[in-house]
Design an enzyme around this catalytic site. Sequence first.
Site, PDB file in Angstrom:
ATOM      1  N   SER A  84      19.844  14.625  -5.029  1.00  0.00           N
ATOM      2  CA  SER A  84      18.680  15.326  -4.480  1.00  0.00           C
ATOM      3  C   SER A  84      19.046  16.105  -3.219  1.00  0.00           C
ATOM      4  O   SER A  84      19.735  15.599  -2.335  1.00  0.00           O
ATOM      5  CB  SER A  84      17.597  14.301  -4.141  1.00  0.00           C
ATOM      6  OG  SER A  84      16.514  14.944  -3.504  1.00  0.00           O
ATOM      7  N   ALA A 131      20.679  18.035   8.320  1.00  0.00           N
ATOM      8  CA  ALA A 131      19.364  17.603   8.806  1.00  0.00           C
ATOM      9  C   ALA A 131      18.402  18.697   8.404  1.00  0.00           C
ATOM     10  O   ALA A 131      17.861  19.415   9.235  1.00  0.00           O
ATOM     11  CB  ALA A 131      19.387  17.405  10.314  1.00  0.00           C
ATOM     12  N   ILE A 132      18.268  18.822   7.094  1.00  0.00           N
ATOM     13  CA  ILE A 132      17.395  19.853   6.556  1.00  0.00           C
ATOM     14  C   ILE A 132      15.954  19.484   6.917  1.00  0.00           C
ATOM     15  O   ILE A 132      15.155  20.342   7.291  1.00  0.00           O
ATOM     16  CB  ILE A 132      17.568  19.945   5.022  1.00  0.00           C
ATOM     17  CG1 ILE A 132      19.053  20.116   4.636  1.00  0.00           C
ATOM     18  CG2 ILE A 132      16.734  21.079   4.451  1.00  0.00           C
ATOM     19  CD1 ILE A 132      19.693  21.399   5.004  1.00  0.00           C
ATOM     20  N   GLY A 133      15.638  18.186   6.790  1.00  0.00           N
ATOM     21  CA  GLY A 133      14.304  17.735   7.195  1.00  0.00           C
ATOM     22  C   GLY A 133      13.248  17.901   6.126  1.00  0.00           C
ATOM     23  O   GLY A 133      12.058  17.973   6.430  1.00  0.00           O
ATOM     24  N   CYS A 140      15.614   8.839   4.147  1.00  0.00           N
ATOM     25  CA  CYS A 140      16.045  10.113   4.709  1.00  0.00           C
ATOM     26  C   CYS A 140      16.295   9.952   6.196  1.00  0.00           C
ATOM     27  O   CYS A 140      15.395   9.593   6.952  1.00  0.00           O
ATOM     28  CB  CYS A 140      15.031  11.215   4.492  1.00  0.00           C
ATOM     29  SG  CYS A 140      15.663  12.780   5.149  1.00  0.00           S
ATOM     30  N   LYS A 151      15.829   4.940  -3.726  1.00  0.00           N
ATOM     31  CA  LYS A 151      17.070   5.388  -3.083  1.00  0.00           C
ATOM     32  C   LYS A 151      17.282   4.636  -1.783  1.00  0.00           C
ATOM     33  O   LYS A 151      16.532   4.797  -0.821  1.00  0.00           O
ATOM     34  CB  LYS A 151      16.992   6.889  -2.830  1.00  0.00           C
ATOM     35  CG  LYS A 151      18.299   7.469  -2.346  1.00  0.00           C
ATOM     36  CD  LYS A 151      18.371   8.944  -2.655  1.00  0.00           C
ATOM     37  CE  LYS A 151      19.664   9.557  -2.172  1.00  0.00           C
ATOM     38  NZ  LYS A 151      19.680  10.996  -2.405  1.00  0.00           N
ATOM     39  N   ASN A 209      22.139   7.246   0.229  1.00  0.00           N
ATOM     40  CA  ASN A 209      21.741   8.450   0.935  1.00  0.00           C
ATOM     41  C   ASN A 209      22.836   8.792   1.948  1.00  0.00           C
ATOM     42  O   ASN A 209      23.762   8.016   2.160  1.00  0.00           O
ATOM     43  CB  ASN A 209      20.411   8.223   1.667  1.00  0.00           C
ATOM     44  CG  ASN A 209      19.576   9.504   1.691  1.00  0.00           C
ATOM     45  OD1 ASN A 209      20.112  10.567   1.998  1.00  0.00           O
ATOM     46  ND2 ASN A 209      18.304   9.408   1.374  1.00  0.00           N
ATOM     47  N   GLY A 256      30.092  11.393  -2.108  1.00  0.00           N
ATOM     48  CA  GLY A 256      31.432  11.970  -2.163  1.00  0.00           C
ATOM     49  C   GLY A 256      32.049  12.096  -3.531  1.00  0.00           C
ATOM     50  O   GLY A 256      33.270  12.200  -3.643  1.00  0.00           O
ATOM     51  N   GLY A 297      26.823  15.377  -5.406  1.00  0.00           N
ATOM     52  CA  GLY A 297      26.044  15.975  -4.331  1.00  0.00           C
ATOM     53  C   GLY A 297      26.763  17.114  -3.648  1.00  0.00           C
ATOM     54  O   GLY A 297      26.852  18.226  -4.182  1.00  0.00           O
TER      55      GLY A 297
HETATM   56  C1  LIG Z   1      22.030  19.341   2.219  1.00  0.00           C
HETATM   57  C2  LIG Z   1      21.585  17.998   1.730  1.00  0.00           C
HETATM   58  C3  LIG Z   1      20.239  17.754   1.478  1.00  0.00           C
HETATM   59  C4  LIG Z   1      19.799  16.520   1.020  1.00  0.00           C
HETATM   60  N1  LIG Z   1      18.471  16.324   0.747  1.00  0.00           N
HETATM   61  C5  LIG Z   1      18.059  15.131   0.227  1.00  0.00           C
HETATM   62  C6  LIG Z   1      16.704  14.927  -0.164  1.00  0.00           C
HETATM   63  O1  LIG Z   1      15.873  15.817  -0.090  1.00  0.00           O
HETATM   64  N2  LIG Z   1      16.328  13.694  -0.646  1.00  0.00           N
HETATM   65  C7  LIG Z   1      17.251  12.676  -0.782  1.00  0.00           C
HETATM   66  O2  LIG Z   1      16.895  11.588  -1.224  1.00  0.00           O
HETATM   67  N3  LIG Z   1      18.547  12.868  -0.452  1.00  0.00           N
HETATM   68  C8  LIG Z   1      18.977  14.061   0.053  1.00  0.00           C
HETATM   69  N4  LIG Z   1      20.307  14.242   0.359  1.00  0.00           N
HETATM   70  C9  LIG Z   1      21.263  13.140   0.144  1.00  0.00           C
HETATM   71  C10 LIG Z   1      22.003  13.316  -1.176  1.00  0.00           C
HETATM   72  O3  LIG Z   1      21.107  13.273  -2.262  1.00  0.00           O
HETATM   73  C11 LIG Z   1      23.072  12.225  -1.356  1.00  0.00           C
HETATM   74  O4  LIG Z   1      22.436  10.969  -1.344  1.00  0.00           O
HETATM   75  C12 LIG Z   1      24.126  12.241  -0.271  1.00  0.00           C
HETATM   76  O5  LIG Z   1      24.435  13.569   0.085  1.00  0.00           O
HETATM   77  C13 LIG Z   1      25.414  11.524  -0.693  1.00  0.00           C
HETATM   78  O6  LIG Z   1      26.022  12.141  -1.787  1.00  0.00           O
HETATM   79  P1  LIG Z   1      27.209  13.241  -1.652  1.00  0.00           P
HETATM   80  O7  LIG Z   1      28.195  12.685  -0.686  1.00  0.00           O
HETATM   81  O8  LIG Z   1      27.755  13.408  -3.028  1.00  0.00           O
HETATM   82  O9  LIG Z   1      26.563  14.494  -1.147  1.00  0.00           O
HETATM   83  C14 LIG Z   1      20.737  15.485   0.813  1.00  0.00           C
HETATM   84  C15 LIG Z   1      22.096  15.730   1.066  1.00  0.00           C
HETATM   85  C16 LIG Z   1      22.529  16.965   1.516  1.00  0.00           C
HETATM   86  C17 LIG Z   1      23.985  17.179   1.771  1.00  0.00           C
END
Ligand SMILES: Cc1cc2nc3c(=O)[nH]c(=O)nc-3n(C[C@H](O)[C@H](O)[C@H](O)COP(=O)(O)O)c2cc1C
Lengths: 305, 305, 275, 275
Positions: free
Chosen positions: B23, B72-74, B132, B167, B194, B246, B267
């Site tokens: 996500s 920190a899109i928020g 989050c 999550k 997350n 990752g 992600g």
């Molecule tokens: C830019 C960005 C935006 C994200 N927005 C959300 C979100 O809206 N909701 C959520 O549950 N996780 C969000 N995540 C977390 C990711 O879904 C994921 O749990 C986390 O990035 C770890 O996976 P990765 O290392 O493969 O990116 C976000 C991550 C990134 C990098």
Amino acid sequence: MNKPDLKVRIGSLEMKNPVTVASGTFGYGPEYAGLVDLDRLGAITVKGICTEPHVGNATPRTFETAGGMLNAIGLPGPGAQGFIKKYLPFYEKYSVPLIVNIWGKTVEDYSRVAEIFNDQARIGALEVNVSCPNVKEGGALYGTDVNLFRTVVDAVRVRTQKPLIVKLAPNVADIKVFARAAQECGAEAVSIMNSYPAMAIDIETRRPQLANRTGGLSGPAIKPIAVKLVWEAARAITIPIIGMGGIYTPEDALEFIIAGASAVAVGTASFTDPSSAVRVIEGVEAWMAAKGIGSIAELRGTVQA
Amino acid sequence: MNKPDLKVRIGSLEMKNPVTVASGTFGYGPEYAGLVDLDRLGAITVKGICTEPHVGNATPRTFETAGGMLNAIGLPGPGAQGFIKKYLPFYEKYSVPLIVNIWGKTVEDYSRVAEIFNDQARIGALEVNVSCPNVKEGGALYGTDVNLFRTVVDAVRVRTQKPLIVKLAPNVADIKVFARAAQECGAEAVSIMNSYPAMAIDIETRRPQLANRTGGLSGPAIKPIAVKLVWEAARAITIPIIGMGGIYTPEDALEFIIAGASAVAVGTASFTDPSSAVRVIEGVEAWMAAKGIGSIAELRGTVQA
Amino acid sequence: MKQENSCVLEHRLYQGDYRLLKLSAPLIGPLVQPGQFVHVKIPRLEQAVLRRPFSVFKADASGLSILYKTVGKGTAALTTVADGEPVNLIGPLGTGFPTAGNGKTPVLVAGGYGNAALYLQAARLPVKGVAFFGGRTSGDVLCVDEFEALGWEVRIATDDGSLGRKGFVTAALDEWLAEQESGVRSQGAGGGEQNETFQSLELFACGPNAMLRAVGDRALAKGLTAWLSMDRNMACGVGACLTCVIKRKTAGGWEWARCCKDGPVFNAEEILWED
Amino acid sequence: MKQENSCVLEHRLYQGDYRLLKLSAPLIGPLVQPGQFVHVKIPRLEQAVLRRPFSVFKADASGLSILYKTVGKGTAALTTVADGEPVNLIGPLGTGFPTAGNGKTPVLVAGGYGNAALYLQAARLPVKGVAFFGGRTSGDVLCVDEFEALGWEVRIATDDGSLGRKGFVTAALDEWLAEQESGVRSQGAGGGEQNETFQSLELFACGPNAMLRAVGDRALAKGLTAWLSMDRNMACGVGACLTCVIKRKTAGGWEWARCCKDGPVFNAEEILWED
Ligand SMILES: Cc1cc2nc3c(=O)[nH]c(=O)nc-3n(C[C@H](O)[C@H](O)[C@H](O)COP(=O)(O)O)c2cc1C
Ligand SMILES: Cc1cc2nc3c(=O)[nH]c(=O)nc-3n(C[C@H](O)[C@H](O)[C@H](O)COP(=O)(O)OP(=O)(O)OC[C@H]3O[C@@H](n4cnc5c(N)ncnc54)[C@H](O)[C@@H]3O)c2cc1C
Ligand SMILES: Cc1cc2nc3c(=O)[nH]c(=O)nc-3n(C[C@H](O)[C@H](O)[C@H](O)COP(=O)(O)OP(=O)(O)OC[C@H]3O[C@@H](n4cnc5c(N)ncnc54)[C@H](O)[C@@H]3O)c2cc1C
Ligand SMILES: Cc1cc2nc3c(=O)[nH]c(=O)nc-3n(C[C@H](O)[C@H](O)[C@H](O)COP(=O)(O)O)c2cc1C
Ligand code: FES
Ligand code: FES
């Protein structure tokens, strides 16, 4: 350009600059003496020591990951008396302050090892490791359950007059709770952070890459986690923080200091480049001089956040 | 060489392969449609959505770190009705299952958004983001205080018949507590992890690199942390785990599955290379075929630890 | 929008701190519109999870080139790529410059890599006009000959006066705009026609944010249309992550617009500047 | 032990999967003793926090060289370093091979990069003896000519029989040891002298763990001295981190010994093998 004042105090421990080495990444001191001028360091922090000799974990004990490494050394060591006999005499020819990292399997262990070292004048401070991810006995829980945490810190506190640095576990929901507890129990400082509990698996053999199954993640990968924890803790306590986690460059060290650390430790970076700690010291001094910043205190915690 | 069976079930949600996207890293779907064949994916998980439109944080919102990035899109977004109007029609031409990530500022928010989406047939499952790191309102605490956590999951559970994926936050002392709570509250799955609360500071300006001050660390840097959490949770619960953190390569995905994940999410890797998720799917299939492994179930949790 | 494994055709110092990197890109090259960019996976920078965005300088079936300056670790790593080395690209990305309106006289304003970003626009606009280029010093002013060869009148300003007039490019632009306005006014009899000639100016700008804002403010003050290409940190580059947002005015207030997808080029009118 | 910024003097395919990397190392080169290693910071592999250990193949004031095989991401990255590129080294590290005892006849046993690790020992030992080299296939058997040029008798075994005898190097060694033992026995009259001649054999081995163990077991069974160079994953390389430990027998049981500092060369007698 005046030379900035790099001195930092942790209770009665005086460091001429804010840079020590992270416990477990610099052995007991002699190992790097051929490559690093030990007396350049603000302090040396040695590998974790417990009352009795300890064998630690089976091998493999380390594994490289993206921007970091896992370790599950498991705190092998010569025990308190072994350390005193085998390594303390080495420090007679050096003036660098000595911080001894201590751990125990039980609360009693912690207080005994603190007591044994309390008599050793050459030891400048004790760093209490309540956060080793790699020993099954208690270790991990002492760092994440605040009641056990207090019990350990209290127990050590009553047995030593030396400055006490409590090394916090990163895997907690709120680091402030532990930072405050350490301060309330009379610690002179906290160090943040220990390596982060982690794991890697060999998909071909389906076995963990470490004999201990899990280990601690360290190195540049964790730096942003460590900076956050230091920043949070700094707003909750008044005692100094020794920041660590992926410090490789002077800029990294400055980032921790600006976040709120009074001193920093160079860990995994020594494996990559043994000259890291000295490079960090020189770079911090040069940067401060260039900016006309007179002292570490002027810089500490000045993040605009 | 027989084609291995890659199918995975999360309650009533059927994924033809175990790979979804994480996500927030894949927008709402259309953004990557020009580069990625969406119907190749096991599922699409869209960016977090709350009842009302939300503006999210100021910029800068992301920052690159060693082996990872901070964000920190928020949680800006069009709100539940906005999503239904603006994005759901897009999915009519695709067969890929759709997972909608939901969040709220209050428990009431969570249950309202769940209720709104419950009527939407095109939505295959809800992923409840209680973790989050980047919204001040509740968000973080819901993920780290197990009582609040239960309250949220319960509230959502009663409002939806769709499979519920909770999550989990990584910054807890014991992930098993939260995994078990999710299972007990009737979730069909948990997703781990997350992004990890973290921070970076610009030493020249002494300001955080993110407008929100802190953010979440994602990318290869955190993979060993995520693998450990998945492994621990897998031994505590019987519902499926969607592993993430990752994942860049088929081998990374296999590592999570062997650790105990039933499915995985790609992600940050999509930013580095939009073809990552499809490459992971193809690689997992090829690896399993080469080893004669018939199904994901045969592989899941087989780590010798 | 395509993802393409391109390969280095040419890589050399171009001028000052800028290097030219030419890549084979049979898929992406022919699709590029002026003002669009490519998102580049920097080779050998394995610890970096993010791509780097670069405006397309020139593009056709023979390949695509960018002009870049070394400012950090990504661009530093880029300097080491060698002829024949593979480079993964996503592109063309973003919404570039519109062509000039009917009967409009285009005016270009650029600083730094903005010159490169405007080259395709300059080449493809049916009418040539005046181009204002700024830079710290003469080395920062790129491609003057090439714009002149296309039939543009180039006016240069450098901070140190080493090329063209001394000062900001916006000062040069101001002076010229004032000339145009008053020149037209003094020539004509009534007000209608002169105003129309001045109003026919349409600005296209790319450069540092402060410059863009100054250009936008002038245009708005004088009722001119200005298209500004915004530079914002990016992660995904395709509109998915919401990293690169700026505030775009709406009827009721503002909304986020993504520089990578809705931009990088925006009408100055739309932009709600933050301070 | 020094840390030195060396630079690539030569880098080329050596044989089979092995490459030769020669580095300028005026500080470290002259200090190297046979069996010691250098800890190499792999250039351009920025995400890697650990160095990689390599035995020194040859070393003198003109530089030092290693022979390495590509097995993972570090060695893969190493293949891309170019002439003149800087490479940071720590070395010489570890406790290498002792020289052969007085009146001893050295026997070398090597597999894979072990041949490289034993070359300096072969060159510096005052007495030359027999060298047993093993490998999967002929391409894995390195430096035969060079050992012969030093005056060693080389006996080769390959798993596929493509060079020398087919089978494990330990089988070749066994046969030869048996010959020596019985040959001596059948030649001599009494028992004392023959035994002494056989007992004068001293083994020096480097190669895969299984081979080392087999060599060690044979030596112990026959009362011979064997020096084994152990290959263990390393982090610090200088004895500080306790990554690279093996079990060393003590009076009461065992203790950890660090391959990087106390080893890599150990007397077979000392090693407590784990299964
Ligand atoms: C830019 C960005 C935006 C994200 N927005 C959300 C979100 O809206 N909701 C959520 O549950 N996780 C969000 N995540 C977390 C990711 O879904 C994921 O749990 C986390 O990035 C770890 O996976 P990765 O290392 O493969 O990116 C976000 C991550 C990134 C990098
Ligand atoms: C649409 C667009 C077009 C561009 N065109 C060009 C061009 O034609 N020529 C050119 O030289 N530069 C151009 N840039 C700027 C270029 O992307 C940055 O200089 C580059 O990303 C810096 O990377 P770095 O790793 O060297 O710097 P670092 O500062 O080390 O990068 C760290 C992070 O910050 C980001 N970042 C740093 N500076 C910028 C910046 N100015 N804009 C966006 N992200 C930044 C990087 O992408 C990376 O994620 C453009 C930027 C955008 C948004
Ligand atoms: C004392 C000593 C001398 C050596 N001499 C040579 C030599 O002369 N020529 C040669 O080709 N190789 C030699 N090796 C082995 C060499 O160090 C490994 O092949 C190399 O570290 C593999 O790195 P990688 O990144 O390519 O592999 P990866 O598997 O990607 O490495 C991942 C991690 O595992 C470690 N690792 C992997 N394999 C080994 C191994 N066999 N030994 C130690 N660590 C390992 C790496 O150092 C790294 O930390 C020696 C090893 C030791 C301990
Ligand atoms: C090989 C190794 C051994 C360690 N041993 C100890 C130890 O004995 N006691 C301790 O408190 N921390 C130990 N640590 C943790 C470090 O002191 C430090 O907290 C952590 O590695 C983060 O810093 P870094 O990223 O700079 O390495 C060890 C770390 C490593 C990598
Ligand atoms: S960079 Fe991801 S939305 Fe623009
Ligand atoms: S590698 Fe660190 S002790 Fe040997």
